[in-house]
Structures are given as structure tokens and as C-alpha cells.
Design an enzyme around this catalytic site. Structure first.
Site, PDB file in Angstrom:
ATOM      1  N   SER A  96       0.923  -1.401   0.095  1.00 53.24           N
ATOM      2  CA  SER A  96       0.019   0.116   0.037  1.00 53.24           C
ATOM      3  C   SER A  96       0.947   1.376   0.137  1.00 53.24           C
ATOM      4  O   SER A  96       1.567   1.283  -0.792  1.00 53.24           O
ATOM      5  CB  SER A  96      -0.971  -0.001   1.103  1.00 53.24           C
ATOM      6  OG  SER A  96      -1.905   0.789   1.063  1.00 53.24           O
ATOM      7  N   HIS A 231      -7.809  -5.795   0.505  1.00 51.72           N
ATOM      8  CA  HIS A 231      -6.592  -4.854   0.605  1.00 51.72           C
ATOM      9  C   HIS A 231      -5.615  -5.363   1.272  1.00 51.72           C
ATOM     10  O   HIS A 231      -4.289  -5.126   1.108  1.00 51.72           O
ATOM     11  CB  HIS A 231      -6.836  -3.485   0.794  1.00 51.72           C
ATOM     12  CG  HIS A 231      -5.890  -2.502   0.878  1.00 51.72           C
ATOM     13  ND1 HIS A 231      -5.361  -1.991  -0.469  1.00 51.72           N
ATOM     14  CD2 HIS A 231      -5.317  -1.553   1.693  1.00 51.72           C
ATOM     15  CE1 HIS A 231      -4.405  -1.094  -0.346  1.00 51.72           C
ATOM     16  NE2 HIS A 231      -4.346  -0.964   1.119  1.00 51.72           N
TER      17      HIS A 231
END
Length: 254
Positions: A96, A231
Site C-alpha cells: 500500500s 486490500h
């Protein structure tokens, strides 16, 4: 300075020393994340790869230090911390926000004459694929910031039930979101290192097309691996990811 003398660095955590490792892998956390997020991942590697993890300022044992609220600022600060560990083949893994730090760090290392074996970018669209957010998360009030983090399932919900813990983590969260949301790619040299994108198939923060655009940022070759999950697919898929990362690293050093 050598790796031995660098072990006291506040930036680097060495959870599973591997003195005979053929290569090292530096792991960079997500927004609001800490070095300990990678502890299970680091332990998933065999003796041929030593996983090192970065601890950003402003959290856990570095909570009294000021946060760094820009991607380039984090990369600038890390270069000299990382170089002593590059006494053997070296790769970088960032998840990320950490993927953006990994990219900028790799550019700086290459400027110093040190090309990573590979740069693994996880759960993040390519730098050139900007998404305009009408309401940047780092400008929301505390409740809005917490709601965003909870929606991604990357933080133990018990943190948000403890006021003392909340006061400790919110400044780092806000700083990291500011770093991620204000980062703008400046066109320049492409990486010489190969780039490998790692993506959860149900990730709401990056499409497969956005991940494939990492190919535009390297002259060293590009590959992409997908995994079931959102995610934070890495939490459930760490063994599979470690196996893929190990294979890609070791094919370059054996």
C-alpha cells in the site's frame, strides 16, 4: 558502516536473523502500519532470505519522534539506513503506502549505484495512475479517519476501543494518509530493477489495470501475481506470497 554496526538503527527491525542468507528483503509497512505487521511474513521465509522490516517514526517504540508526512521524505531518510544492509543481494517489498516508499527508495538507491534484485509493490496502483479523492482522508475528523481505516480491515478493531491507544495511533495514521494522498509522481528515470506487482483480486484500492501500469515504471521487466482477498490479502496469503517472493529473488542469486 556495515550491517553489523547498523543493527542499532531505529529504522530497521531484524526479526529473524539469517547470517547465511543469500539475499535480504526490506519490508515497508502500509499507512498507519508498524514493523510488527510484517513479523509473521518475515518468519515465512527460509534461511536463504533474511527479511528486514522498517519502523517509521511516530509509532510504537518511535512514538515520541515526529512523523514524516511525505513519501519522498520517508525515502530520503531511509537511503542511508538501508545501504549498510546491501552488502549482499537486496530486494524491497512495500504494501500500500509502503509500495510508493519502495519505489522512491529504489530510485534513490539506484542513483547511489545500488540496483535492487527486485521491487515488490503490493496493494497499490502505479505512481502514474492518480485517483483524485474529493474528500482526502487525512483532512477528515478523527471519526472519519477511523471509519476509513476500519473499512480496510487492516487494524485490530480493539485499537479503536481503547482511548489511550487511539491517541497514540491517530497522529501516525493521519500523517501517513497525508503522505500517501499528497504524493505526486514526478516523471523521471525508470527503475533498472524489475518490478513485481502483488494484488488481492477484491482490493477496492487498486484495479488489476492500475497495478499493471507499474510496467511503465521499469526497464527491468514486470510481472504481476494475484491472490484471493481484499486490500489486506497479505494477512491471509502470507505463505503464498512469501513463496512467490522467495522464488523470484532466488532465481536471481542462485
Amino acid at each position: 558502516m556495515t550491517a553489523k554496526t547498523a543493527e542499532s538503527s531505529p529504522w530497521i527491525r531484524r526479526y529473524k536473523p539469517a547470517e547465511q542468507a543469500r539475499a535480504r528483503l526490506l519490508c515497508l509497512p502500509h499507512a498507519g502500519g508498524s514493523a510488527s505487521f510484517y513479523l509473521p511474513f518475515a518468519r515465512s521465509f527460509g534461511p536463504d532470505i533474511e527479511a528486514l522490516t522498517v519502523q517509521y517514526p511516530g509509532r510504537q517504540d518511535r512514538r515520541h519522534e515526529p512523523c514524516v508526512d511525505s513519501i519522498t521524505g520517508l525515502a530520503d531518510a531511509l537511503v542511508d539506513e538501508v545501504l549498510p544492509w546491501a552488502d549482499r543481494p537486496f530486494a524491497i517489498f512495500g504494501h500500500s503506502m509502503g509500495a510508493m516508499v519502495a519505489f522512491e527508495l529504489a530510485l534513490r538507491l539506484e542513483q547511489r549505484g545500488m540496483t535492487p534484485l527486485a521491487v515488490f509493490v503490493s496493494g497499490r496502483r502505479a505512481p502514474s495512475r492518480l485517483r483524485e479523492n474529493a474528500a482526502p482522508v487525512h483532512l477528515r475528523d478523527d471519526r472519519g479517519l477511523i471509519a476509513e481505516v476500519c473499512s480496510l480491515s487492516g487494524t485490530d478493531p480493539r485499537v479503536f476501543e481503547d482511548e489511550d491507544l487511539l491517541r497514540m495511533v491517530l497522529p501516525a495514521l493521519r500523517s501517513d494518509y497525508k503522505a500517501a494522498e499528497t504524493y505526486r509522481y514526478a516523471p523521471g528515470p525508470r527503475l533498472a530493477a524489475p518490478v513485481h506487482a502483488q494484488v488481492g483480486t477484491e482490493d477496492p484500492r487498486v484495479t488489476l489495470d492500475e497495478a499493471r501500469s507499474w510496467a511503465d515504471h521499469t526497464d527491468g521487466g514486470f510481472e504481476m501475481d494475484t491472490y484471493p482477498g481484499d486490500h489486506f490479502y497479505l494477512t491471509e496469503q502470507r505463505q503464498s506470497v512469501a513463496a512467490v517472493v522467495s522464488r523470484r529473488i532466488l532465481t536471481r542469486v542462485l
